[in-house]
Design a protein around this motif. Structure first.
Motif, PDB file in Angstrom:
ATOM      1  N   PHE A 171      26.533  -1.597 -13.225  1.00  0.00           N
ATOM      2  CA  PHE A 171      26.425  -0.400 -13.149  1.00  0.00           C
ATOM      3  C   PHE A 171      27.785   0.543 -13.242  1.00  0.00           C
ATOM      4  CE2 PHE A 171      26.209   3.716 -10.918  1.00  0.00           C
ATOM      5  CZ  PHE A 171      25.119   4.729 -11.656  1.00  0.00           C
ATOM      6  N   ARG A 172      28.708  -0.069 -12.575  1.00  0.00           N
ATOM      7  CA  ARG A 172      30.088   0.287 -12.509  1.00  0.00           C
ATOM      8  C   ARG A 172      30.600   0.149 -14.094  1.00  0.00           C
ATOM      9  NH1 ARG A 172      31.620  -2.382  -6.853  1.00  0.00           N
ATOM     10  NH2 ARG A 172      31.191  -0.668  -5.437  1.00  0.00           N
ATOM     11  N   GLY A 173      30.336  -0.790 -14.584  1.00  0.00           N
ATOM     12  CA  GLY A 173      30.989  -1.158 -15.885  1.00  0.00           C
ATOM     13  C   GLY A 173      30.304  -0.052 -16.822  1.00  0.00           C
ATOM     14  N   ARG A 174      29.085   0.216 -16.951  1.00  0.00           N
ATOM     15  CA  ARG A 174      28.275   1.039 -17.942  1.00  0.00           C
ATOM     16  C   ARG A 174      28.637   2.465 -17.735  1.00  0.00           C
ATOM     17  NH1 ARG A 174      23.399  -2.849 -16.876  1.00  0.00           N
ATOM     18  NH2 ARG A 174      23.937  -4.488 -18.590  1.00  0.00           N
ATOM     19  N   LEU A 175      28.962   2.855 -16.331  1.00  0.00           N
ATOM     20  CA  LEU A 175      29.500   4.203 -15.880  1.00  0.00           C
ATOM     21  C   LEU A 175      30.867   4.233 -16.363  1.00  0.00           C
ATOM     22  CD1 LEU A 175      27.911   6.376 -14.437  1.00  0.00           C
ATOM     23  CD2 LEU A 175      28.984   5.535 -12.327  1.00  0.00           C
ATOM     24  N   HIS A 176      31.837   3.392 -16.233  1.00  0.00           N
ATOM     25  CA  HIS A 176      33.162   3.477 -16.951  1.00  0.00           C
ATOM     26  C   HIS A 176      33.006   3.657 -18.340  1.00  0.00           C
ATOM     27  CE1 HIS A 176      37.068   2.396 -17.767  1.00  0.00           C
ATOM     28  NE2 HIS A 176      37.383   3.041 -16.636  1.00  0.00           N
ATOM     29  N   ALA A 177      32.278   3.125 -18.848  1.00  0.00           N
ATOM     30  CA  ALA A 177      32.106   3.243 -20.494  1.00  0.00           C
ATOM     31  C   ALA A 177      31.716   4.676 -20.568  1.00  0.00           C
ATOM     32  CB  ALA A 177      31.321   2.206 -20.875  1.00  0.00           C
ATOM     33  N   SER A 179      32.192   7.353 -18.976  1.00  0.00           N
ATOM     34  CA  SER A 179      33.340   8.383 -18.543  1.00  0.00           C
ATOM     35  C   SER A 179      34.344   8.266 -19.623  1.00  0.00           C
ATOM     36  CB  SER A 179      33.830   7.969 -17.182  1.00  0.00           C
ATOM     37  OG  SER A 179      34.630   6.685 -17.156  1.00  0.00           O
ATOM     38  N   GLN A 180      34.564   6.936 -20.073  1.00  0.00           N
ATOM     39  CA  GLN A 180      35.808   6.872 -21.189  1.00  0.00           C
ATOM     40  C   GLN A 180      35.278   7.641 -22.562  1.00  0.00           C
ATOM     41  OE1 GLN A 180      36.089   2.454 -21.198  1.00  0.00           O
ATOM     42  NE2 GLN A 180      38.163   2.854 -20.819  1.00  0.00           N
ATOM     43  N   SER A 181      33.983   7.517 -22.928  1.00  0.00           N
ATOM     44  CA  SER A 181      33.515   8.229 -24.113  1.00  0.00           C
ATOM     45  C   SER A 181      33.711   9.852 -23.831  1.00  0.00           C
ATOM     46  CB  SER A 181      32.007   8.034 -24.420  1.00  0.00           C
ATOM     47  OG  SER A 181      31.929   6.483 -24.719  1.00  0.00           O
ATOM     48  N   GLN A 182      33.161  10.112 -22.636  1.00  0.00           N
ATOM     49  CA  GLN A 182      33.367  11.529 -22.036  1.00  0.00           C
ATOM     50  C   GLN A 182      34.669  12.236 -22.271  1.00  0.00           C
ATOM     51  OE1 GLN A 182      30.533  13.711 -21.353  1.00  0.00           O
ATOM     52  NE2 GLN A 182      32.230  15.099 -21.698  1.00  0.00           N
ATOM     53  N   ILE A 231      26.915   5.670 -28.707  1.00  0.00           N
ATOM     54  CA  ILE A 231      27.495   4.443 -29.304  1.00  0.00           C
ATOM     55  C   ILE A 231      28.232   3.782 -28.450  1.00  0.00           C
ATOM     56  CG2 ILE A 231      28.684   4.058 -31.281  1.00  0.00           C
ATOM     57  CD1 ILE A 231      25.923   4.866 -31.913  1.00  0.00           C
ATOM     58  N   GLY A 232      29.167   4.559 -27.494  1.00  0.00           N
ATOM     59  CA  GLY A 232      30.127   4.032 -26.584  1.00  0.00           C
ATOM     60  C   GLY A 232      29.242   2.903 -25.725  1.00  0.00           C
ATOM     61  N   LEU A 233      28.191   3.547 -25.250  1.00  0.00           N
ATOM     62  CA  LEU A 233      27.505   2.433 -24.351  1.00  0.00           C
ATOM     63  C   LEU A 233      27.084   1.159 -24.951  1.00  0.00           C
ATOM     64  CD1 LEU A 233      26.476   2.252 -21.469  1.00  0.00           C
ATOM     65  CD2 LEU A 233      24.324   3.403 -22.083  1.00  0.00           C
ATOM     66  N   ALA A 234      26.778   1.190 -26.377  1.00  0.00           N
ATOM     67  CA  ALA A 234      26.274   0.062 -26.960  1.00  0.00           C
ATOM     68  C   ALA A 234      27.214  -0.973 -27.265  1.00  0.00           C
ATOM     69  CB  ALA A 234      25.685   0.521 -28.432  1.00  0.00           C
ATOM     70  N   LEU A 235      28.620  -0.109 -27.708  1.00  0.00           N
ATOM     71  CA  LEU A 235      29.674  -1.143 -27.806  1.00  0.00           C
ATOM     72  C   LEU A 235      30.066  -1.786 -26.518  1.00  0.00           C
ATOM     73  CD1 LEU A 235      31.908   1.415 -30.182  1.00  0.00           C
ATOM     74  CD2 LEU A 235      30.576  -0.728 -30.955  1.00  0.00           C
ATOM     75  N   HIS A 236      30.040  -0.995 -25.379  1.00  0.00           N
ATOM     76  CA  HIS A 236      30.390  -1.606 -24.162  1.00  0.00           C
ATOM     77  C   HIS A 236      29.332  -2.961 -23.846  1.00  0.00           C
ATOM     78  CE1 HIS A 236      30.667  -2.111 -19.648  1.00  0.00           C
ATOM     79  NE2 HIS A 236      29.406  -2.306 -19.770  1.00  0.00           N
ATOM     80  N   GLU A 237      28.159  -2.650 -24.350  1.00  0.00           N
ATOM     81  CA  GLU A 237      27.139  -3.898 -24.037  1.00  0.00           C
ATOM     82  C   GLU A 237      27.474  -4.906 -24.889  1.00  0.00           C
ATOM     83  OE1 GLU A 237      24.965  -4.022 -21.678  1.00  0.00           O
ATOM     84  OE2 GLU A 237      25.705  -2.218 -20.879  1.00  0.00           O
ATOM     85  N   LEU A 238      27.968  -4.754 -26.097  1.00  0.00           N
ATOM     86  CA  LEU A 238      28.301  -5.825 -27.223  1.00  0.00           C
ATOM     87  C   LEU A 238      29.685  -6.608 -26.731  1.00  0.00           C
ATOM     88  CD1 LEU A 238      27.477  -3.714 -30.363  1.00  0.00           C
ATOM     89  CD2 LEU A 238      26.124  -5.869 -29.503  1.00  0.00           C
ATOM     90  N   VAL A 239      30.508  -5.834 -26.353  1.00  0.00           N
ATOM     91  CA  VAL A 239      31.771  -6.591 -25.929  1.00  0.00           C
ATOM     92  C   VAL A 239      31.616  -7.239 -24.723  1.00  0.00           C
ATOM     93  CG1 VAL A 239      34.224  -5.960 -24.879  1.00  0.00           C
ATOM     94  CG2 VAL A 239      33.194  -4.717 -27.045  1.00  0.00           C
ATOM     95  N   VAL A 240      30.755  -6.517 -23.700  1.00  0.00           N
ATOM     96  CA  VAL A 240      30.489  -7.575 -22.283  1.00  0.00           C
ATOM     97  C   VAL A 240      29.894  -8.972 -22.595  1.00  0.00           C
ATOM     98  CG1 VAL A 240      29.617  -7.271 -20.246  1.00  0.00           C
ATOM     99  CG2 VAL A 240      30.915  -5.421 -20.814  1.00  0.00           C
ATOM    100  N   ASN A 241      28.863  -8.491 -23.490  1.00  0.00           N
ATOM    101  CA  ASN A 241      28.011  -9.772 -23.748  1.00  0.00           C
ATOM    102  C   ASN A 241      28.821 -10.788 -24.412  1.00  0.00           C
ATOM    103  OD1 ASN A 241      25.687  -8.744 -22.491  1.00  0.00           O
ATOM    104  ND2 ASN A 241      24.706  -8.094 -24.270  1.00  0.00           N
ATOM    105  N   ALA A 242      29.633 -10.250 -25.329  1.00  0.00           N
ATOM    106  CA  ALA A 242      30.488 -11.349 -26.099  1.00  0.00           C
ATOM    107  C   ALA A 242      31.454 -12.146 -25.141  1.00  0.00           C
ATOM    108  CB  ALA A 242      31.123 -10.559 -27.112  1.00  0.00           C
ATOM    109  N   VAL A 243      31.861 -11.357 -24.044  1.00  0.00           N
ATOM    110  CA  VAL A 243      32.822 -11.987 -23.336  1.00  0.00           C
ATOM    111  C   VAL A 243      32.041 -12.845 -22.284  1.00  0.00           C
ATOM    112  CG1 VAL A 243      34.519 -11.454 -21.419  1.00  0.00           C
ATOM    113  CG2 VAL A 243      34.764 -10.072 -23.541  1.00  0.00           C
ATOM    114  N   SER A 244      31.138 -12.293 -21.827  1.00  0.00           N
ATOM    115  CA  SER A 244      30.387 -12.896 -20.793  1.00  0.00           C
ATOM    116  C   SER A 244      29.634 -14.167 -21.235  1.00  0.00           C
ATOM    117  CB  SER A 244      29.222 -12.175 -20.033  1.00  0.00           C
ATOM    118  OG  SER A 244      30.046 -10.918 -19.416  1.00  0.00           O
ATOM    119  N   HIS A 245      29.155 -14.012 -22.402  1.00  0.00           N
ATOM    120  CA  HIS A 245      28.072 -15.241 -22.869  1.00  0.00           C
ATOM    121  C   HIS A 245      28.258 -15.758 -24.310  1.00  0.00           C
ATOM    122  CE1 HIS A 245      25.449 -13.596 -19.759  1.00  0.00           C
ATOM    123  NE2 HIS A 245      25.487 -12.313 -20.205  1.00  0.00           N
ATOM    124  N   GLY A 246      29.541 -15.362 -24.830  1.00  0.00           N
ATOM    125  CA  GLY A 246      29.737 -15.849 -26.168  1.00  0.00           C
ATOM    126  C   GLY A 246      30.757 -16.764 -26.101  1.00  0.00           C
TER     127      GLY A 246
END
Length: 330
Positions: A171-177, A179-182, A231-246
């Motif tokens: 939740f913190r990661g998604r909230l930070h993403a 806030s960055q877009s905002q 779109i910022g939230l989607a990019l956050h998920e893609l990057v986090v998934n790539a780092v965590s599971h890729g």
């Protein structure tokens, strides 16, 4: 009693002082009118350009300001009887202009009563007030939208979090993403954010030392505030998934990201494609349909931007494709 000047140089003539005061009145957008107790005009200074004195016609509230405004001024001034009595009237004139009339009864040195009226141009003040009200309404509207997005993120994160620690971390990661877009949206005076800036934020946060492994091509599209947040939230998920599971970092194989504007008969659209090399089948990636990240990518984001998405893991690639109509700016 009306007070005289606090101080002035005795050698200064009346002509110099008169020029000084009239110039000052013009600069502050004010006009002064002095009338005897019965309403007879004694003098007028720096009358606003929209009102003219007719040659050969004795000035009065009606002849100077017209019948409608003049009658309202006469009625207002009729209620002033004693020294110190005051009244104010705001007039909306033609061409969306506003003037404030401040009138008071004053006693001169000879004990005669006179009406002093100050006419102030309030047009710019009222325009600024309207703009401020419009901005506040817009901020309120956008704040409600942002709170709705946060509520959705919290709800969906809790649904797929197995523990409190997992929930808080995600939740913190998604909230930070968000806030960055905002921040990008606010910096652009609420116009939106550019796609490459949104991607850069997430790359710098999670794979800064390996940012060269994310290649971006295509158009740097300016997205609306709503599209920027999602779109910022989607990019956050893609990057986090790539780092965590890729395994693109271990294999040093780049991720290819493209964003292109396309002209279709029904209007312009934006197509975003994420292609991440991935070897083998990892349980966490294979079970992507049960994770909130997949819910964001496949349902939340497309729905929020009126678009369509495809999210696949096959042929050694994690591929995400999002297409949505582009809202143009005036």
């Amino acid at each position: 009693m009306v007070h005289r000047l606090t101080w002035f140089e005795p050698q200064r003539g009346e002509d110099q002082l008169r020029e000084f005061f009239i110039t000052a009145l013009i600069d502050v957008g004010a006009s002064l009118i002095l009338q005897s107790r019965d309403g007879t005009y004694v003098c007028i200074t720096s009358l606003p350009p929209r009102w003219k004195l007719t040659p050969g016609v004795t000035p009065s509230d009606t002849t100077v300001f017209g019948k409608e405004i003049g009658e309202r001024l006469v009625e207002m001034k009729a209620g002033l009887k004693n020294p110190g009595d005051r009244a104010e009237l705001e007039i909306e004139a033609a061409d969306d202009t506003f003037f404030e009339f401040r009138c008071r009864m004053a006693e001169m040195d000879n004990h005669d009563l006179h009406l002093i009226t100050v006419v102030i141009d309030r047009t710019e003040d009222r325009r600024r007030e309207r703009l401020l009200r419009a901005l506040l309404r817009e901020v309120s509207h956008r704040s409600k939208n942002l709170l709705a997005i946060i509520q959705s993120i919290a709800s969906q994160t809790a649904r797929y979090a197995g523990s409190l620690d997992t929930f808080l971390g995600k939740f913190r990661g998604r909230l930070h993403a968000l806030s960055q877009s905002q921040d990008l949206i606010t910096d652009s005076s609420w116009r939106g954010a550019y796609f490459r800036d949104l991607l850069k934020q997430q790359v710098e946060r999670y794979i800064q030392e390996n940012g060269d492994l994310v290649h971006v091509s295509g158009d740097d599209v300016l997205l609306t505030p709503n599209a920027s947040l999602h779109i910022g939230l989607a990019l956050h998920e893609l990057v986090v998934n790539a780092v965590s599971h890729g395994d693109f970092l271990q294999r040093r194989r780049p991720i290819e990201v493209s964003c292109r504007r396309q002209e279709l008969p029904e209007g312009p659209v934006v197509k975003i494609i994420w292609e991440e090399p991935f070897s083998g089948i990892d349980e966490s990636r294979d079970a992507k349909a049960s994770r909130f990240g997949s819910t964001v990518l496949e349902r939340v984001v497309p729905s929020s931007v009126n678009g369509q998405a495809k999210h696949d893991l096959k042929n050694g690639l994690v591929r995400y494709e999002l297409t949505f109509p582009l809202e143009t700016f005036d």
